[in-house]
Design a protein around this motif. Structure first.
Motif, PDB file in Angstrom:
ATOM      1  N   LEU A   1       0.835  -1.185   0.000  1.00 21.20           N
ATOM      2  CA  LEU A   1       0.000   0.000   0.000  1.00 21.20           C
ATOM      3  C   LEU A   1       0.872   1.238   0.000  1.00 21.20           C
ATOM      4  CD1 LEU A   1      -2.734  -0.949   2.629  1.00 21.20           C
ATOM      5  CD2 LEU A   1      -2.639  -1.479   0.180  1.00 21.20           C
ATOM      6  N   SER A   2       0.373   2.270  -0.657  1.00 22.88           N
ATOM      7  CA  SER A   2       1.081   3.547  -0.685  1.00 22.88           C
ATOM      8  C   SER A   2       0.167   4.652  -0.192  1.00 22.88           C
ATOM      9  CB  SER A   2       1.540   3.874  -2.116  1.00 22.88           C
ATOM     10  OG  SER A   2       2.427   2.897  -2.608  1.00 22.88           O
ATOM     11  N   CYS A   3       0.788   5.656   0.376  1.00 20.09           N
ATOM     12  CA  CYS A   3       0.064   6.846   0.817  1.00 20.09           C
ATOM     13  C   CYS A   3       0.832   8.054   0.306  1.00 20.09           C
ATOM     14  CB  CYS A   3      -0.046   6.879   2.334  1.00 20.09           C
ATOM     15  SG  CYS A   3      -0.753   8.415   2.982  1.00 20.09           S
ATOM     16  N   ALA A   4       0.182   8.839  -0.529  1.00 21.50           N
ATOM     17  CA  ALA A   4       0.795  10.056  -1.043  1.00 21.50           C
ATOM     18  C   ALA A   4       0.257  11.239  -0.259  1.00 21.50           C
ATOM     19  CB  ALA A   4       0.476  10.217  -2.520  1.00 21.50           C
ATOM     20  N   ALA A   5       1.160  12.073   0.216  1.00 15.71           N
ATOM     21  CA  ALA A   5       0.771  13.205   1.047  1.00 15.71           C
ATOM     22  C   ALA A   5       1.111  14.516   0.368  1.00 15.71           C
ATOM     23  CB  ALA A   5       1.476  13.131   2.394  1.00 15.71           C
ATOM     24  N   SER A   6       0.246  15.494   0.556  1.00 17.88           N
ATOM     25  CA  SER A   6       0.535  16.843   0.095  1.00 17.88           C
ATOM     26  C   SER A   6       0.845  17.700   1.303  1.00 17.88           C
ATOM     27  CB  SER A   6      -0.664  17.415  -0.657  1.00 17.88           C
ATOM     28  OG  SER A   6      -1.764  17.536   0.219  1.00 17.88           O
ATOM     29  N   GLY A   7       1.574  18.748   1.108  1.00 14.54           N
ATOM     30  CA  GLY A   7       1.900  19.617   2.226  1.00 14.54           C
ATOM     31  C   GLY A   7       3.383  19.617   2.508  1.00 14.54           C
ATOM     32  N   ARG A   8       3.896  20.786   2.807  1.00 20.60           N
ATOM     33  CA  ARG A   8       5.338  20.919   3.003  1.00 20.60           C
ATOM     34  C   ARG A   8       5.808  20.372   4.336  1.00 20.60           C
ATOM     35  NH1 ARG A   8       6.068  27.173   2.119  1.00 20.60           N
ATOM     36  NH2 ARG A   8       4.166  27.119   3.390  1.00 20.60           N
ATOM     37  N   THR A   9       4.890  20.099   5.263  1.00 22.89           N
ATOM     38  CA  THR A   9       5.289  19.681   6.602  1.00 22.89           C
ATOM     39  C   THR A   9       5.127  18.184   6.823  1.00 22.89           C
ATOM     40  OG1 THR A   9       3.068  20.161   7.433  1.00 22.89           O
ATOM     41  CG2 THR A   9       4.723  21.917   7.579  1.00 22.89           C
ATOM     42  N   PHE A  10       5.083  17.421   5.741  1.00 22.98           N
ATOM     43  CA  PHE A  10       4.893  15.967   5.857  1.00 22.98           C
ATOM     44  C   PHE A  10       5.879  15.350   6.829  1.00 22.98           C
ATOM     45  CE2 PHE A  10       3.867  11.729   4.654  1.00 22.98           C
ATOM     46  CZ  PHE A  10       5.063  11.039   4.535  1.00 22.98           C
ATOM     47  N   SER A  11       7.126  15.752   6.760  1.00 23.17           N
ATOM     48  CA  SER A  11       8.157  15.127   7.586  1.00 23.17           C
ATOM     49  C   SER A  11       7.984  15.428   9.073  1.00 23.17           C
ATOM     50  CB  SER A  11       9.549  15.559   7.123  1.00 23.17           C
ATOM     51  OG  SER A  11       9.688  16.958   7.248  1.00 23.17           O
ATOM     52  N   SER A  12       7.104  16.347   9.412  1.00 29.72           N
ATOM     53  CA  SER A  12       6.886  16.686  10.817  1.00 29.72           C
ATOM     54  C   SER A  12       5.935  15.714  11.502  1.00 29.72           C
ATOM     55  CB  SER A  12       6.305  18.097  10.931  1.00 29.72           C
ATOM     56  OG  SER A  12       7.177  19.047  10.387  1.00 29.72           O
ATOM     57  N   TYR A  13       5.223  14.932  10.733  1.00 33.27           N
ATOM     58  CA  TYR A  13       4.170  14.095  11.276  1.00 33.27           C
ATOM     59  C   TYR A  13       4.594  12.652  11.461  1.00 33.27           C
ATOM     60  CZ  TYR A  13       0.855  17.845  10.298  1.00 33.27           C
ATOM     61  OH  TYR A  13       0.183  19.035  10.285  1.00 33.27           O
TER      62      TYR A  13
ATOM     63  N   ALA B   1       5.807  10.365   0.911  1.00 35.80           N
ATOM     64  CA  ALA B   1       5.115   9.090   0.723  1.00 35.80           C
ATOM     65  C   ALA B   1       5.370   8.149   1.892  1.00 35.80           C
ATOM     66  CB  ALA B   1       5.572   8.430  -0.573  1.00 35.80           C
ATOM     67  N   MET B   2       4.402   7.283   2.090  1.00 28.78           N
ATOM     68  CA  MET B   2       4.493   6.257   3.109  1.00 28.78           C
ATOM     69  C   MET B   2       3.998   4.953   2.497  1.00 28.78           C
ATOM     70  SD  MET B   2       2.592   5.929   6.809  1.00 28.78           S
ATOM     71  CE  MET B   2       0.968   5.950   6.096  1.00 28.78           C
ATOM     72  N   PHE B   3       4.500   3.841   3.025  1.00 23.23           N
ATOM     73  CA  PHE B   3       4.176   2.554   2.433  1.00 23.23           C
ATOM     74  C   PHE B   3       3.868   1.520   3.520  1.00 23.23           C
ATOM     75  CE2 PHE B   3       5.654   4.221  -1.494  1.00 23.23           C
ATOM     76  CZ  PHE B   3       6.748   5.008  -1.176  1.00 23.23           C
ATOM     77  N   LEU B   4       3.126   0.512   3.136  1.00 22.70           N
ATOM     78  CA  LEU B   4       2.882  -0.623   4.013  1.00 22.70           C
ATOM     79  C   LEU B   4       3.039  -1.887   3.180  1.00 22.70           C
ATOM     80  CD1 LEU B   4       2.077  -1.474   6.923  1.00 22.70           C
ATOM     81  CD2 LEU B   4      -0.262  -1.712   6.047  1.00 22.70           C
ATOM     82  N   GLN B   5       4.108  -2.624   3.444  1.00 26.36           N
ATOM     83  CA  GLN B   5       4.329  -3.908   2.795  1.00 26.36           C
ATOM     84  C   GLN B   5       3.635  -4.981   3.610  1.00 26.36           C
ATOM     85  OE1 GLN B   5       5.941  -4.632  -0.174  1.00 26.36           O
ATOM     86  NE2 GLN B   5       5.183  -6.713   0.149  1.00 26.36           N
ATOM     87  N   MET B   6       2.747  -5.698   2.974  1.00 20.71           N
ATOM     88  CA  MET B   6       1.939  -6.689   3.659  1.00 20.71           C
ATOM     89  C   MET B   6       2.230  -8.053   3.045  1.00 20.71           C
ATOM     90  SD  MET B   6      -1.485  -4.348   3.282  1.00 20.71           S
ATOM     91  CE  MET B   6      -2.591  -5.441   4.139  1.00 20.71           C
ATOM     92  N   ASN B   7       2.760  -8.966   3.842  1.00 22.15           N
ATOM     93  CA  ASN B   7       3.126 -10.300   3.377  1.00 22.15           C
ATOM     94  C   ASN B   7       2.308 -11.378   4.093  1.00 22.15           C
ATOM     95  OD1 ASN B   7       5.157  -9.140   1.745  1.00 22.15           O
ATOM     96  ND2 ASN B   7       6.647  -9.266   3.407  1.00 22.15           N
ATOM     97  N   SER B   8       2.302 -12.541   3.517  1.00 20.49           N
ATOM     98  CA  SER B   8       1.600 -13.694   4.109  1.00 20.49           C
ATOM     99  C   SER B   8       0.179 -13.311   4.509  1.00 20.49           C
ATOM    100  CB  SER B   8       2.373 -14.212   5.322  1.00 20.49           C
ATOM    101  OG  SER B   8       3.683 -14.574   4.971  1.00 20.49           O
ATOM    102  N   LEU B   9      -0.529 -12.765   3.562  1.00 14.52           N
ATOM    103  CA  LEU B   9      -1.849 -12.220   3.857  1.00 14.52           C
ATOM    104  C   LEU B   9      -2.859 -13.308   4.204  1.00 14.52           C
ATOM    105  CD1 LEU B   9      -1.933  -9.429   1.161  1.00 14.52           C
ATOM    106  CD2 LEU B   9      -1.907  -9.111   3.633  1.00 14.52           C
ATOM    107  N   LYS B  10      -3.723 -12.966   5.151  1.00 15.59           N
ATOM    108  CA  LYS B  10      -4.777 -13.864   5.604  1.00 15.59           C
ATOM    109  C   LYS B  10      -6.126 -13.198   5.383  1.00 15.59           C
ATOM    110  CE  LYS B  10      -1.758 -15.551   9.319  1.00 15.59           C
ATOM    111  NZ  LYS B  10      -1.618 -15.754  10.786  1.00 15.59           N
ATOM    112  N   PRO B  11      -7.179 -13.984   5.220  1.00 17.99           N
ATOM    113  CA  PRO B  11      -8.505 -13.387   4.998  1.00 17.99           C
ATOM    114  C   PRO B  11      -8.935 -12.418   6.099  1.00 17.99           C
ATOM    115  CG  PRO B  11      -8.552 -15.707   4.446  1.00 17.99           C
ATOM    116  CD  PRO B  11      -7.205 -15.447   5.065  1.00 17.99           C
ATOM    117  N   GLU B  12      -8.469 -12.651   7.315  1.00 22.73           N
ATOM    118  CA  GLU B  12      -8.895 -11.787   8.418  1.00 22.73           C
ATOM    119  C   GLU B  12      -8.325 -10.377   8.360  1.00 22.73           C
ATOM    120  OE1 GLU B  12      -7.653 -14.891   8.727  1.00 22.73           O
ATOM    121  OE2 GLU B  12      -6.204 -15.020  10.388  1.00 22.73           O
ATOM    122  N   VAL B  13      -7.417 -10.111   7.450  1.00 22.89           N
ATOM    123  CA  VAL B  13      -6.914  -8.739   7.324  1.00 22.89           C
ATOM    124  C   VAL B  13      -7.725  -7.935   6.317  1.00 22.89           C
ATOM    125  CG1 VAL B  13      -4.601  -9.535   7.899  1.00 22.89           C
ATOM    126  CG2 VAL B  13      -5.187  -9.084   5.504  1.00 22.89           C
ATOM    127  N   THR B  14      -8.758  -8.543   5.750  1.00 19.08           N
ATOM    128  CA  THR B  14      -9.635  -7.831   4.829  1.00 19.08           C
ATOM    129  C   THR B  14     -10.265  -6.639   5.526  1.00 19.08           C
ATOM    130  OG1 THR B  14     -10.130  -9.789   3.494  1.00 19.08           O
ATOM    131  CG2 THR B  14     -11.772  -8.006   3.485  1.00 19.08           C
TER     132      THR B  14
END
Length: 124
Positions: A20-32, A78-91
């Motif tokens: 998953l990816s998250c694209a952020a707008s705003g100059r202060t992204f690195s503050s969060y 940008a921020m990312f979430l690498q998700m491996n060994s996925l199970k149905p319960e993470v739906t």
């Protein structure tokens, strides 16, 4: 003000992987502190993972430790979430979140900005 847009969610078979990816707008992204939450049908929104502004410290829900990895690229807002060994319960719908609180476990009440979410569906 920070605007967040998630992408990467889709239907995948159990055992598979997603990023998953998250694209952020705003100059202060690195503050969060940035985080991922998820919400399954009929359930409350829950914390998945978070990463502090420097990218050096991260926190995970017990249910995803060892299978999910959070990362960020401040130069690309940008921020990312690498998700491996996925199970149905993470739906669930996965949400990108930003918090001014510097912590590795973000509480829902401490989120300053939310994305609209991306659907992740894992079939058995």
């Amino acid at each position: 003000q920070v605007q967040l847009v998630e992408s990467g969610g889709r239907l995948v078979q159990a055992g598979g992987s997603l990023r998953l990816s998250c694209a952020a707008s705003g100059r202060t992204f690195s503050s969060y502190t940035m985080a991922w939450f998820r919400q399954a049908p009929g359930k409350e929104r829950e914390f998945v993972a978070s990463i502090m502004w420097s990218g050096d410290s991260a926190g995970y829900a017990d249910s995803v430790k060892g299978r999910f990895t959070i990362s960020r690229d401040n130069a690309k807002n940008a921020m990312f979430l690498q998700m491996n060994s996925l199970k149905p319960e993470v739906t669930a719908v996965y949400y990108c979140a930003a918090s001014i609180i510097h912590t590795t476990v973000v509480q829902t009440r401490n989120v300053n900005f939310w994305g609209k979410g991306t659907q992740v569906t894992v079939s058995s």
